[in-house]
Design an enzyme around this catalytic site. Structure first.
Site, PDB file in Angstrom:
ATOM      1  N   ARG A 258      46.638  22.974  43.407  1.00 52.20           N
ATOM      2  CA  ARG A 258      45.596  22.258  43.616  1.00 52.20           C
ATOM      3  C   ARG A 258      45.411  20.970  42.675  1.00 52.20           C
ATOM      4  NH1 ARG A 258      40.556  25.027  42.233  1.00 52.20           N
ATOM      5  NH2 ARG A 258      40.475  23.197  40.758  1.00 52.20           N
ATOM      6  N   HIS A 262      38.171  21.845  42.698  1.00 53.80           N
ATOM      7  CA  HIS A 262      38.026  22.888  43.819  1.00 53.80           C
ATOM      8  C   HIS A 262      37.209  22.439  45.105  1.00 53.80           C
ATOM      9  CE1 HIS A 262      36.997  26.540  46.011  1.00 53.80           C
ATOM     10  NE2 HIS A 262      36.049  26.331  45.948  1.00 53.80           N
ATOM     11  N   TYR A 271      37.764  23.487  33.114  1.00 52.50           N
ATOM     12  CA  TYR A 271      38.556  24.786  32.790  1.00 52.50           C
ATOM     13  C   TYR A 271      40.081  24.754  32.906  1.00 52.50           C
ATOM     14  CZ  TYR A 271      38.160  24.379  38.015  1.00 52.50           C
ATOM     15  OH  TYR A 271      38.215  23.791  39.195  1.00 52.50           O
TER      16      TYR A 271
HETATM   17  C1  LIG Z   1      32.815  35.791  50.736  1.00 56.40           C
HETATM   18  C2  LIG Z   1      33.183  34.606  49.730  1.00 56.40           C
HETATM   19  N1  LIG Z   1      32.752  34.980  48.317  1.00 56.40           N
HETATM   20  C3  LIG Z   1      32.630  34.030  47.432  1.00 56.40           C
HETATM   21  C4  LIG Z   1      32.782  32.660  47.875  1.00 56.40           C
HETATM   22  C5  LIG Z   1      32.729  31.727  46.814  1.00 56.40           C
HETATM   23  N2  LIG Z   1      33.867  30.901  46.649  1.00 56.40           N
HETATM   24  C6  LIG Z   1      34.341  29.745  47.365  1.00 56.40           C
HETATM   25  S1  LIG Z   1      35.646  29.278  47.093  1.00 56.40           S
HETATM   26  C7  LIG Z   1      36.169  30.612  46.151  1.00 56.40           C
HETATM   27  C8  LIG Z   1      37.279  30.833  45.679  1.00 56.40           C
HETATM   28  C9  LIG Z   1      38.724  30.753  46.520  1.00 56.40           C
HETATM   29  O1  LIG Z   1      40.004  30.606  45.936  1.00 56.40           O
HETATM   30  P1  LIG Z   1      41.045  30.881  46.695  1.00 56.40           P
HETATM   31  O2  LIG Z   1      40.868  31.838  47.694  1.00 56.40           O
HETATM   32  O3  LIG Z   1      42.221  30.820  45.856  1.00 56.40           O
HETATM   33  O4  LIG Z   1      41.146  29.449  47.702  1.00 56.40           O
HETATM   34  P2  LIG Z   1      41.256  27.981  46.955  1.00 56.40           P
HETATM   35  O5  LIG Z   1      39.998  27.467  46.851  1.00 56.40           O
HETATM   36  O6  LIG Z   1      41.906  27.832  45.833  1.00 56.40           O
HETATM   37  O7  LIG Z   1      41.841  27.205  48.305  1.00 56.40           O
HETATM   38  C10 LIG Z   1      35.061  31.683  45.967  1.00 56.40           C
HETATM   39  C11 LIG Z   1      35.142  32.956  45.126  1.00 56.40           C
HETATM   40  C12 LIG Z   1      32.680  32.309  49.014  1.00 56.40           C
HETATM   41  N3  LIG Z   1      33.055  31.045  49.606  1.00 56.40           N
HETATM   42  N4  LIG Z   1      32.946  33.187  50.089  1.00 56.40           N
END
Ligand SMILES: Cc1ncc(C[n+]2csc(CCOP(=O)(O)OP(=O)(O)O)c2C)c(N)n1
Length: 362
Positions: A258, A262, A271
């Site tokens: 990425r 985020h 970070y």
């Molecule tokens: C059920 C839930 N828990 C927590 C969150 C908060 N949250 C948003 S993005 C994220 C991280 C996701 O990481 P990843 O699955 O690696 O996807 P990326 O953003 O890297 O594409 C979290 C914990 C959420 N959106 N939904």
């Protein structure tokens, strides 16, 4: 003692970071038109991404999740799925969604908080799911869709994609387990972009690979270099074909990075190091595919110039269409939740309607 089971996780890559073939390329790369289409999709998606971030920075869009650096994965998904398959995306797979028929304006509407951003106009996109911000909750939905295909005796496949962070959630494991028990035609795609917001991949799990997360459920996953569009397209094609042929669920871990924060609500400099990001830019999927096309004399600087201006114009016109659209009244947020709104929510809808539109909201 005897060995009762053994497993191996394979990583596939065809192009090095400079676009040089590391091995004989698969049949999918034999057609230069197809490779050019991949490249165009990636460049258009990047232009859209840049425009969406600019809209957010100038107060014209809500929080937006950029897909910078991940364009090859989405493109491979969009090109490998058959029109009547079903795609269940997470939230930064715009390249795939565009190829499935979702418009750029619809994605902007979505991040602008407008429900019309999930009501796709193109027939080709309507059987797909809207993007899912809740992490991993959409993955088990693939079970129901694939089971429906089985009951209807259709040879359609479901592809559900999620991030590295999502693979730590129970929903992911439950979906993998049930898919194999019922031998369903599902491809689980894990887009491993190394970060789950500020949590790095090595703090996410002690597992050597995310592909091996299928093994406990009976699925031997595999890895692919997700910044190598040719490899990702090939591996997803194989996985989709195997699922369609009745060989059961498949799991692919696409390794990427990425490059952006985020979301626009994040500042990744807090970070991760500049060096890490700089090294990741050297693996950029767009640069890699362009270098390959040029080495094949299949791409010229004139091609590049016209693609860049066409991509910027497409993003610009989507942005104009979005900003010109009159916002829906706020109470419409109730209209898409239920076929019939429960009585207990009627007063809430009325109260929101009575307050009227929010100034400047889209
Ligand atoms: C059920 C839930 N828990 C927590 C969150 C908060 N949250 C948003 S993005 C994220 C991280 C996701 O990481 P990843 O699955 O690696 O996807 P990326 O953003 O890297 O594409 C979290 C914990 C959420 N959106 N939904």
């Amino acid at each position: 003692m005897k060995r009762v089971a053994s497993f191996e996780i394979i990583l596939t890559r065809y192009l090095d970071t400079e676009g040089r073939p590391l091995a004989a390329l698969p049949d999918g790369a034999a057609d230069p038109d197809r490779v050019r289409s991949m490249y165009r999709s990636m460049v258009r998606t990047r232009a859209f991404d840049k425009k969406a971030v600019a809209l957010q920075r100038t107060g014209q869009l809500g929080t937006y999740a950029a897909c910078l650096g991940q364009e090859a994965v989405g493109t491979a998904v969009g090109m490998a799925l058959r029109a009547d398959d079903v795609y269940i995306p997470a939230y930064r797979e715009y390249a795939a969604q565009f190829l499935r028929g979702v418009s750029m304006t619809e994605i902007l509407l979505y991040w602008g908080g407008d429900e019309r951003g999930m009501d796709y106009a193109a027939d080709s996109a309507r059987q797909d799911y809207p993007l899912s911000v809740p992490i991993a909750t959409h993955v088990p939905h693939a079970i129901g869709v694939a089971y429906a295909f089985r009951l209807r005796k259709q040879d359609r496949v479901v592809l559900a994609s999620c991030g590295d962070g999502a693979t730590s959630k129970g929903d992911f494991y439950e979906a993998v387990s049930s898919a194999k028990v019922w031998n369903l035609p599902i491809v689980f795609l894990v887009t491993n972009n190394q970060w789950a917001i500020s949590l790095p991949r090595d703090k996410q799990t002690g597992a050597q690979t995310l592909a091996q997360k299928g093994i406990a459920g009976g699925i031997i996953g595999q890895q692919v270099d997700g910044n190598d569009a040719i490899a990702t397209y090939e591996i997803l094609n194989q996985a989709i074909a195997a699922a369609r042929a009745g060989e059961g669920p498949q799991l692919v871990e696409a390794i990427t990075y990425r490059l952006h924060d985020h979301t626009t609500a994040d500042d990744a400099r807090r970070y991760r190091s500049e060096d890490e990001v700089k090294a990741a830019w050297a693996r950029c999927p767009i640069k890699r595919l362009r270098a390959y096309l040029e080495s094949q004399n299949a791409w010229s600087s004139a091609d590049e110039e016209s693609l860049q201006s066409e991509a910027v114009a497409a993003a610009e016109s989507a942005a104009q269409a979005f900003t010109a659209m009159e916002a829906e009244p706020p109470e419409t947020i109730f209209d898409h939740l239920y076929a019939e709104l429960p009585t207990s929510m009627h007063w809430q809808r009325e109260e929101v309607a009575a307050r009227g539109p929010v100034e400047g909201a889209h």
